[in-house]
Design a protein around this motif. Structure first.
Motif, PDB file in Angstrom:
ATOM      1  N   LYS A  81       7.625  63.393   6.244  1.00  0.00           N
ATOM      2  CA  LYS A  81       8.054  62.032   5.910  1.00  0.00           C
ATOM      3  C   LYS A  81       6.894  61.042   6.043  1.00  0.00           C
ATOM      4  O   LYS A  81       6.792  60.084   5.272  1.00  0.00           O
ATOM      5  CB  LYS A  81       9.213  61.608   6.812  1.00  0.00           C
ATOM      6  N   ASP A 117      12.556  50.291  13.905  1.00  0.00           N
ATOM      7  CA  ASP A 117      13.429  49.499  14.773  1.00  0.00           C
ATOM      8  C   ASP A 117      12.646  48.671  15.782  1.00  0.00           C
ATOM      9  O   ASP A 117      13.187  48.241  16.790  1.00  0.00           O
ATOM     10  CB  ASP A 117      14.404  50.423  15.508  1.00  0.00           C
ATOM     11  N   ALA A 157       9.455  65.706  10.167  1.00  0.00           N
ATOM     12  CA  ALA A 157       9.051  64.335  10.486  1.00  0.00           C
ATOM     13  C   ALA A 157       7.656  64.034   9.953  1.00  0.00           C
ATOM     14  O   ALA A 157       7.399  62.944   9.422  1.00  0.00           O
ATOM     15  CB  ALA A 157       9.123  64.117  11.990  1.00  0.00           C
ATOM     16  N   GLU A 213      13.424  68.659  19.028  1.00  0.00           N
ATOM     17  CA  GLU A 213      12.441  67.728  18.490  1.00  0.00           C
ATOM     18  C   GLU A 213      11.219  68.467  17.946  1.00  0.00           C
ATOM     19  O   GLU A 213      10.673  68.100  16.897  1.00  0.00           O
ATOM     20  CB  GLU A 213      12.018  66.730  19.571  1.00  0.00           C
ATOM     21  N   ASP A 267       7.317  51.400  14.204  1.00  0.00           N
ATOM     22  CA  ASP A 267       8.593  52.070  13.982  1.00  0.00           C
ATOM     23  C   ASP A 267       9.579  51.093  13.339  1.00  0.00           C
ATOM     24  O   ASP A 267       9.509  49.867  13.559  1.00  0.00           O
ATOM     25  CB  ASP A 267       9.170  52.575  15.302  1.00  0.00           C
ATOM     26  N   SER A 303       5.790  61.066  19.350  1.00  0.00           N
ATOM     27  CA  SER A 303       5.359  60.052  18.393  1.00  0.00           C
ATOM     28  C   SER A 303       3.859  60.103  18.083  1.00  0.00           C
ATOM     29  O   SER A 303       3.457  59.837  16.948  1.00  0.00           O
ATOM     30  CB  SER A 303       5.748  58.667  18.905  1.00  0.00           C
ATOM     31  N   HIS A 336      11.994  69.988  14.617  1.00  0.00           N
ATOM     32  CA  HIS A 336      12.099  68.990  13.555  1.00  0.00           C
ATOM     33  C   HIS A 336      10.743  68.369  13.209  1.00  0.00           C
ATOM     34  O   HIS A 336      10.616  67.685  12.186  1.00  0.00           O
ATOM     35  CB  HIS A 336      13.074  67.885  14.001  1.00  0.00           C
ATOM     36  N   PRO A 387       8.572  56.460   9.387  1.00  0.00           N
ATOM     37  CA  PRO A 387       9.914  56.901   8.979  1.00  0.00           C
ATOM     38  C   PRO A 387      10.913  57.053  10.109  1.00  0.00           C
ATOM     39  O   PRO A 387      12.107  56.895   9.910  1.00  0.00           O
ATOM     40  CB  PRO A 387       9.657  58.240   8.288  1.00  0.00           C
ATOM     41  N   GLU A 388      10.457  57.362  11.317  1.00  0.00           N
ATOM     42  CA  GLU A 388      11.385  57.501  12.434  1.00  0.00           C
ATOM     43  C   GLU A 388      10.617  57.419  13.748  1.00  0.00           C
ATOM     44  O   GLU A 388       9.450  57.789  13.833  1.00  0.00           O
ATOM     45  CB  GLU A 388      12.159  58.814  12.367  1.00  0.00           C
ATOM     46  N   HIS A 389      11.293  56.903  14.776  1.00  0.00           N
ATOM     47  CA  HIS A 389      10.691  56.896  16.106  1.00  0.00           C
ATOM     48  C   HIS A 389      10.861  58.287  16.706  1.00  0.00           C
ATOM     49  O   HIS A 389      11.924  58.888  16.604  1.00  0.00           O
ATOM     50  CB  HIS A 389      11.376  55.855  16.995  1.00  0.00           C
ATOM     51  N   TYR A 390       9.787  58.775  17.339  1.00  0.00           N
ATOM     52  CA  TYR A 390       9.841  60.175  17.753  1.00  0.00           C
ATOM     53  C   TYR A 390       9.540  60.388  19.228  1.00  0.00           C
ATOM     54  O   TYR A 390       9.070  61.448  19.638  1.00  0.00           O
ATOM     55  CB  TYR A 390       8.898  61.010  16.873  1.00  0.00           C
TER      56      TYR A 390
END
Length: 617
Positions: free
Chosen positions: A455, A559, A452, A445, A557, A581, A448, A574-577
């Motif tokens: 984004k 979702d 992230a 994580e 997020d 986060s 990445h 863009p994404e849950h982290y």
């Protein structure tokens, strides 16, 4: 405070001094000035001062046709006395001129003493006291008559209480520059045709990358040929000369409109640089925090984080990580408050100090207080390798954010968070609470994370559109829960720093305990809403706002099932982290504050009343 530049050179130093002041503009200031001498055959001290920007000073210097081989220059951030030309540095006593960063705590008593000796004061500053004090030491009105400017400055600093960095020139010795340091940063530049001084390396690197960092108590005499340094008891000392890795390009604006914008967009690279040591690692090693880290981490039973402003919010976020992942109690204290209360020392507590510059006066003082209580397990998280905080702790982690010019911190904050997450994982390993599988997942994580963040930066057009709704607002609320509450605090701080909109942040559950009384259609409410264990509670808090006619701006997020509706504006991240986060959400809040400031027309990089590196209490 706030910026010092000095030179003794074989050629005219005027352009160097003005360029150095321009480089230091980011630190924040309200007036500027310089004083010059013409080397060995001085025709007298020349001075120019102006309220306002360095460009105004440069125009005045050109109009007066000032020049000189030896000179000092300063940008002032007002502490004693209003912003005005009479309070601008350099201050003069006879043919002697002084610039000063810091605060002299006993200046009032010294001022009375010097007035009794016949010295007249024309400013409201504590700095003018220093100029007259050095002159009195020179003449033997205080102590024995000084042999030269070097000994006069040594005499004078022995009478000063407080924090200071000084640069002094005199027409009695037109071929030298004398500097002194106690508490406030000061470094020397070693050149081929002269020597230089500055409060920040960025003012020197266009001329020389060979730097000498002075220690507290040092007094140094600079001539074209040599540098002589004595310590606080007057003994000659050698200070190490290092070659700075800072490049002149790193402090240039490039294609961006503001440094804050540039630094927001540099965050993916800054995070990559900071996390480079784990790029191919299968597991973490304590050595990234120093040679003694393994032994110290094995002994840690609690963590105390000391920091100010944005850095304190990084510490507050880390508290959630450390207690959840490492299972170790963590306390976070505002550095400026910590040393003024009775606290209980714990020899097995790790004291973590966080500072972008490594020279933050309150944080340094808090570190000194912690050490005086017997704390030996100390760790600095800092962006400047040669800074005082780094030199004074047992362990250290250098964030590799690069120079941060904008007053409102951005990339320094996110790299601090990444360093604190590494610390969390290592403490968890030492406490036998991190499995091999979890360690690998967390490392993946972190690796990445730059992608992230990139984004999130792609959301800028949507965030810019939101900013227009804040143009005529005077107040805003920021809400978060759990580890995102400190991110809400940071978002509120950014908005008020650069747009001057009054903003406050609360844990969303606290709305009903008072702040809800403020909510109406004229107060935008910004919500940090990741899809975590607190989301359903947060949705209920958002309903409380909607029911009172409040306008919500929600960073959610994808979702999380938070939908846009009347009075509810939603932007999907863009994404849950997961645990990381907060790093993503704070980047979105930085962009919001930046674009609101643009709409408001404020000075983004140099907000009023603020300075970048706060080296006074």
């Amino acid at each position: 405070m706030c910026g010092i530049v000095g030179a003794v050179s074989a050629k005219d130093s005027t352009a160097f001094l003005l360029e150095g002041l321009s480089t230091l503009e980011y630190r924040g200031y309200d007036s500027a000035g310089l004083a010059l001498l013409s080397g060995e055959h001085s025709s007298g001290l020349q001075r120019a001062r102006s309220k306002g920007r360095v460009a105004e000073l440069a125009a005045l210097v050109k109009e007066k046709a000032l020049s000189g081989n030896v000179g000092i220059a300063h940008t002032r951030w007002a502490t004693h006395g209003v912003p005005a030309e009479r309070n601008a540095h350099p201050h003069i006593s006879g043919g002697l001129a002084v610039v000063h960063n810091g605060i002299i705590e006993n200046y009032e008593a010294l001022r009375i003493q010097l007035q009794g000796l016949g010295y007249e004061f024309t400013s409201d500053t504590d700095t003018e006291t220093i100029a007259h004090l050095i002159q009195a030491c020179f003449k033997g009105q205080i102590g024995e008559p000084a042999e030269n400017l070097f000994s006069a400055v040594q005499c004078a600093v022995a009478h000063l209480k407080g924090a200071f960095a000084l640069a002094v020139i005199s027409d009695e010795e037109p071929g030298c520059l004398v500097v002194a340091r106690e508490g406030s940063p000061l470094m020397l530049g070693i050149g081929d045709n002269g020597h230089y001084a500055a409060s920040d390396a960025s003012a020197l690197i266009s001329t020389t990358k060979r730097l000498m960092y002075l220690e507290n108590g040092d007094v140094a005499r600079l001539s074209r040929e040599a540098v002589v340094v004595v310590d606080g008891i007057g003994q000659p000392v050698e200070r190490k000369v290092i070659t700075s890795s800072l490049s002149a390009n790193a402090v240039e604006l490039g294609d961006f409109s503001h440094y804050m914008q540039k630094e927001i967009f540099e965050q993916p690279q800054a995070l990559s640089n900071t996390l480079e040591m784990i790029s191919g690692a299968g597991q973490l090693h304590p050595g990234i925090f120093g040679a003694e880290a393994a032994d110290i981490f094995d002994q840690v039973e609690a963590v105390l984080i000391l920091a100010c402003g944005t850095s304190s919010y990084a510490g507050m976020t880390a508290k959630y990580w450390i207690e959840q992942v490492a299972g170790i109690p963590c306390n976070v204290e505002i550095a400026s408050e910590y040393r003024y209360r009775q606290s209980v020392a714990n020899s097995k507590q790790l004291v973590v100090v966080i500072s972008q510059s490594g020279e933050t006066a309150d944080t340094l003082a808090a570190l000194h207080h912690a050490k005086s209580l017997g704390h030996t397990h100390t760790l600095a998280i800092c962006n400047v390798p040669e800074s005082a905080i780094v030199r004074e702790t047992a362990l250290r982690f250098i964030t590799r954010a690069g120079p941060e010019i904008g007053v409102a911190s951005t990339k320094a904050f996110t790299t601090q968070l990444s360093a604190l997450f590494l610390l969390t994982l290592l403490l968890a390993k030492a406490n036998q609470r991190l499995s091999g599988a979890d360690e690998k997942a967390y490392l993946d994580e972190l690796r990445h994370l730059p992608i992230a963040v990139d984004k999130v930066l792609a959301l800028e057009p949507s965030i810019e559109a939101w900013a227009k709704h804040f143009a005529n607002k005077h107040h805003a609320l920021f809400l978060g829960r759990g580890r995102h509450y400190p991110i809400a605090l940071e978002g509120a701080l950014k908005l008020k720093e650069i747009s001057y909109i009054h903003a406050e942040a609360y844990p969303a559950g606290e709305l009903k305990h008072g702040p809800l009384a403020l909510v109406d259609a004229e107060m935008p409410v910004v919500v940090v809403a990741p899809n975590d264990e607190m989301l359903e509670k947060l949705k209920a808090n958002m309903q409380e706002v909607s029911a009172r006619g409040g306008q919500l701006y929600v960073f959610a997020d994808g979702d999380s099932a938070v939908k846009s509706s009347e009075g509810v504006n939603v932007l999907m991240m863009p994404e849950h982290y997961g645990l990381l986060s907060p790093v993503l959400h704070v980047v979105a809040l930085q962009l919001l504050s930046y674009h609101v400031a643009l709409v408001k027309g404020t000075d983004v990089d140099k907000p009023r009343n603020l300075a970048k590196s706060v080296t006074v209490e």
